[in-house]
Design a protein around this motif. Structure first.
Motif, PDB file in Angstrom:
ATOM      1  N   ASN A   1      -0.123   0.527  19.677  1.00  0.00           N
ATOM      2  CA  ASN A   1       0.766   1.163  20.706  1.00  0.00           C
ATOM      3  C   ASN A   1       2.215   0.742  20.292  1.00  0.00           C
ATOM      4  O   ASN A   1       2.769  -0.388  20.680  1.00  0.00           O
ATOM      5  N   PHE A   2       2.961   0.951  19.430  1.00  0.00           N
ATOM      6  CA  PHE A   2       4.029   0.676  18.949  1.00  0.00           C
ATOM      7  C   PHE A   2       4.941   1.459  18.395  1.00  0.00           C
ATOM      8  O   PHE A   2       4.365   2.815  18.122  1.00  0.00           O
ATOM      9  N   SER A   3       6.287   1.366  18.238  1.00  0.00           N
ATOM     10  CA  SER A   3       7.250   2.174  17.823  1.00  0.00           C
ATOM     11  C   SER A   3       7.031   2.648  16.379  1.00  0.00           C
ATOM     12  O   SER A   3       6.644   1.726  15.405  1.00  0.00           O
ATOM     13  N   ALA A   4       7.336   3.744  15.795  1.00  0.00           N
ATOM     14  CA  ALA A   4       6.868   4.271  14.553  1.00  0.00           C
ATOM     15  C   ALA A   4       8.035   3.687  13.452  1.00  0.00           C
ATOM     16  O   ALA A   4       7.763   3.614  12.400  1.00  0.00           O
ATOM     17  N   ASP A   5       9.211   3.439  14.103  1.00  0.00           N
ATOM     18  CA  ASP A   5      10.138   3.043  13.078  1.00  0.00           C
ATOM     19  C   ASP A   5      10.424   1.573  13.127  1.00  0.00           C
ATOM     20  O   ASP A   5      11.209   1.002  13.945  1.00  0.00           O
ATOM     21  N   LEU A   6       9.835   1.071  12.288  1.00  0.00           N
ATOM     22  CA  LEU A   6       9.648  -0.653  12.359  1.00  0.00           C
ATOM     23  C   LEU A   6      10.625  -1.083  10.868  1.00  0.00           C
ATOM     24  O   LEU A   6      10.969  -2.388  11.154  1.00  0.00           O
ATOM     25  N   GLY A   7      10.655  -0.199  10.172  1.00  0.00           N
ATOM     26  CA  GLY A   7      11.308  -0.523   8.905  1.00  0.00           C
ATOM     27  C   GLY A   7      10.331  -1.026   7.822  1.00  0.00           C
ATOM     28  O   GLY A   7       9.464  -1.478   8.167  1.00  0.00           O
ATOM     29  N   PRO A   8      10.625  -1.200   6.573  1.00  0.00           N
ATOM     30  CA  PRO A   8       9.589  -1.452   5.635  1.00  0.00           C
ATOM     31  C   PRO A   8       9.334  -2.493   5.552  1.00  0.00           C
ATOM     32  O   PRO A   8       8.011  -3.256   5.494  1.00  0.00           O
ATOM     33  N   SER A   9       9.912  -3.859   5.667  1.00  0.00           N
ATOM     34  CA  SER A   9       9.865  -5.168   5.965  1.00  0.00           C
ATOM     35  C   SER A   9       8.859  -5.602   7.085  1.00  0.00           C
ATOM     36  O   SER A   9       7.824  -6.361   6.675  1.00  0.00           O
TER      37      SER A   9
ATOM     38  N   ALA B   1       6.981  -3.441   8.848  1.00  0.00           N
ATOM     39  CA  ALA B   1       5.679  -2.750   8.626  1.00  0.00           C
ATOM     40  C   ALA B   1       4.751  -3.416   7.772  1.00  0.00           C
ATOM     41  O   ALA B   1       3.362  -3.593   7.880  1.00  0.00           O
ATOM     42  N   LEU B   2       5.253  -3.683   6.556  1.00  0.00           N
ATOM     43  CA  LEU B   2       4.459  -4.440   5.452  1.00  0.00           C
ATOM     44  C   LEU B   2       3.952  -5.806   6.126  1.00  0.00           C
ATOM     45  O   LEU B   2       2.807  -6.225   5.984  1.00  0.00           O
ATOM     46  N   ALA B   3       4.917  -6.595   6.971  1.00  0.00           N
ATOM     47  CA  ALA B   3       4.296  -7.949   7.494  1.00  0.00           C
ATOM     48  C   ALA B   3       3.154  -7.659   8.431  1.00  0.00           C
ATOM     49  O   ALA B   3       2.138  -8.409   8.243  1.00  0.00           O
ATOM     50  N   ILE B   4       3.269  -6.624   9.156  1.00  0.00           N
ATOM     51  CA  ILE B   4       2.191  -6.228  10.190  1.00  0.00           C
ATOM     52  C   ILE B   4       1.119  -5.774   9.539  1.00  0.00           C
ATOM     53  O   ILE B   4      -0.051  -6.345   9.984  1.00  0.00           O
ATOM     54  N   TYR B   5       1.151  -5.118   8.417  1.00  0.00           N
ATOM     55  CA  TYR B   5      -0.138  -4.521   7.841  1.00  0.00           C
ATOM     56  C   TYR B   5      -0.640  -5.954   7.190  1.00  0.00           C
ATOM     57  O   TYR B   5      -1.946  -5.879   7.255  1.00  0.00           O
ATOM     58  N   ARG B   6       0.071  -7.015   6.543  1.00  0.00           N
ATOM     59  CA  ARG B   6      -0.693  -7.945   5.853  1.00  0.00           C
ATOM     60  C   ARG B   6      -1.377  -8.926   6.811  1.00  0.00           C
ATOM     61  O   ARG B   6      -2.471  -9.687   6.530  1.00  0.00           O
TER      62      ARG B   6
ATOM     63  N   PRO C   1       0.880  -1.144  -0.048  1.00  0.00           N
ATOM     64  CA  PRO C   1       0.197   0.060   0.078  1.00  0.00           C
ATOM     65  C   PRO C   1       1.028   1.301  -0.135  1.00  0.00           C
ATOM     66  O   PRO C   1       1.844   1.314   0.824  1.00  0.00           O
ATOM     67  N   ILE C   2       0.682   2.160  -0.941  1.00  0.00           N
ATOM     68  CA  ILE C   2       1.288   3.404  -0.822  1.00  0.00           C
ATOM     69  C   ILE C   2       1.278   4.153   0.257  1.00  0.00           C
ATOM     70  O   ILE C   2       2.227   4.965   0.743  1.00  0.00           O
ATOM     71  N   SER C   3       0.121   4.056   0.947  1.00  0.00           N
ATOM     72  CA  SER C   3       0.094   4.680   2.415  1.00  0.00           C
ATOM     73  C   SER C   3       0.833   4.249   3.472  1.00  0.00           C
ATOM     74  O   SER C   3       1.294   5.074   4.390  1.00  0.00           O
ATOM     75  N   LEU C   4       1.416   3.256   3.335  1.00  0.00           N
ATOM     76  CA  LEU C   4       2.605   2.553   4.242  1.00  0.00           C
ATOM     77  C   LEU C   4       3.760   3.681   4.151  1.00  0.00           C
ATOM     78  O   LEU C   4       4.485   4.177   5.146  1.00  0.00           O
ATOM     79  N   ASP C   5       4.266   4.059   2.916  1.00  0.00           N
ATOM     80  CA  ASP C   5       5.212   5.241   2.803  1.00  0.00           C
ATOM     81  C   ASP C   5       4.808   6.442   2.912  1.00  0.00           C
ATOM     82  O   ASP C   5       5.548   7.305   3.788  1.00  0.00           O
ATOM     83  N   THR C   6       3.704   6.734   2.554  1.00  0.00           N
ATOM     84  CA  THR C   6       3.174   8.326   2.964  1.00  0.00           C
ATOM     85  C   THR C   6       2.642   8.511   4.215  1.00  0.00           C
ATOM     86  O   THR C   6       3.003   9.673   4.939  1.00  0.00           O
ATOM     87  N   LEU C   7       1.795   7.772   4.832  1.00  0.00           N
ATOM     88  CA  LEU C   7       1.021   7.879   6.228  1.00  0.00           C
ATOM     89  C   LEU C   7       1.718   7.129   7.392  1.00  0.00           C
ATOM     90  O   LEU C   7       1.599   7.659   8.339  1.00  0.00           O
ATOM     91  N   GLY C   8       2.543   6.099   7.210  1.00  0.00           N
ATOM     92  CA  GLY C   8       2.826   5.287   8.109  1.00  0.00           C
ATOM     93  C   GLY C   8       2.026   4.023   8.613  1.00  0.00           C
ATOM     94  O   GLY C   8       0.777   4.130   8.141  1.00  0.00           O
ATOM     95  N   LEU C   9       2.467   3.158   9.380  1.00  0.00           N
ATOM     96  CA  LEU C   9       1.826   1.846   9.531  1.00  0.00           C
ATOM     97  C   LEU C   9       0.416   2.259  10.280  1.00  0.00           C
ATOM     98  O   LEU C   9      -0.663   1.750  10.055  1.00  0.00           O
ATOM     99  N   ALA C  10       0.639   3.258  11.252  1.00  0.00           N
ATOM    100  CA  ALA C  10      -0.533   3.441  12.226  1.00  0.00           C
ATOM    101  C   ALA C  10      -1.825   4.098  11.502  1.00  0.00           C
ATOM    102  O   ALA C  10      -2.987   3.636  11.715  1.00  0.00           O
TER     103      ALA C  10
END
Length: 146
Positions: A43-51, A53-58, A10-19
């Motif tokens: 309630n999590f750290s904003a700096d998870l890294g892209p891999s 963050a994507l795994a959590i999103y999925r 999702p493009i929004s992961l890069d632009t808006l962040g995971l939360a």
């Protein structure tokens, strides 16, 4: 092809962040299923890294969609929390539970999630909860999957 590309990352992961991306996911599905109570606690750290963050999103996306489409649930609760060592997603519903043959060949969604989480050094589980519902849990260590 144009419909497939946004589903990959999702493009929004890069632009808006995971939360914010997860908030938007829940708002979108709540509009589609207004009679089911959806809750998301983060309630999590904003700096998870892209891999990671994507795994959590999925994990959240697949768990939520499975609960909404198959569980006949009236409630779906999701938490995403981290500490210094790991990030954990827990999704529970009060639906009919997993069918006996849920892990048979052809059910790629949950197996694909398990493989994605395990590639990042994490653990993935899904099981029936007592009398009703399903609990999905994914834990990914932080630091190694960035």
């Amino acid at each position: 092809m144009h419909g497939l590309i946004p589903r990959l990352t999702p493009i929004s992961l890069d632009t808006l962040g995971l939360a914010n991306t997860l908030d938007n996911l829940f708002k979108d599905w709540q509009r589609r299923y207004p009679t089911i109570a959806l809750s998301l606690r983060q309630n999590f750290s904003a700096d998870l890294g892209p891999s990671v963050a994507l795994a959590i999103y999925r994990v959240v996306q697949e768990g939520l969609i499975n609960a909404l489409r198959h569980a006949q649930a009236s409630r779906v609760e999701t938490t995403v929390e981290s500490d210094d060592r790991s990030i954990v997603v827990t999704l529970t519903d009060d639906g009919v539970g997993l069918p006996a043959d849920w892990s048979r060949p052809g059910h790629f969604g949950l197996r694909g999630l398990a493989e994605r989480v395990e590639r990042l050094g994490g653990r993935f589980s899904v099981s029936n909860c007592g009398n009703a519902g399903v609990k999905l849990r994914a834990e990914i260590p932080l630091g190694g999957g960035k």
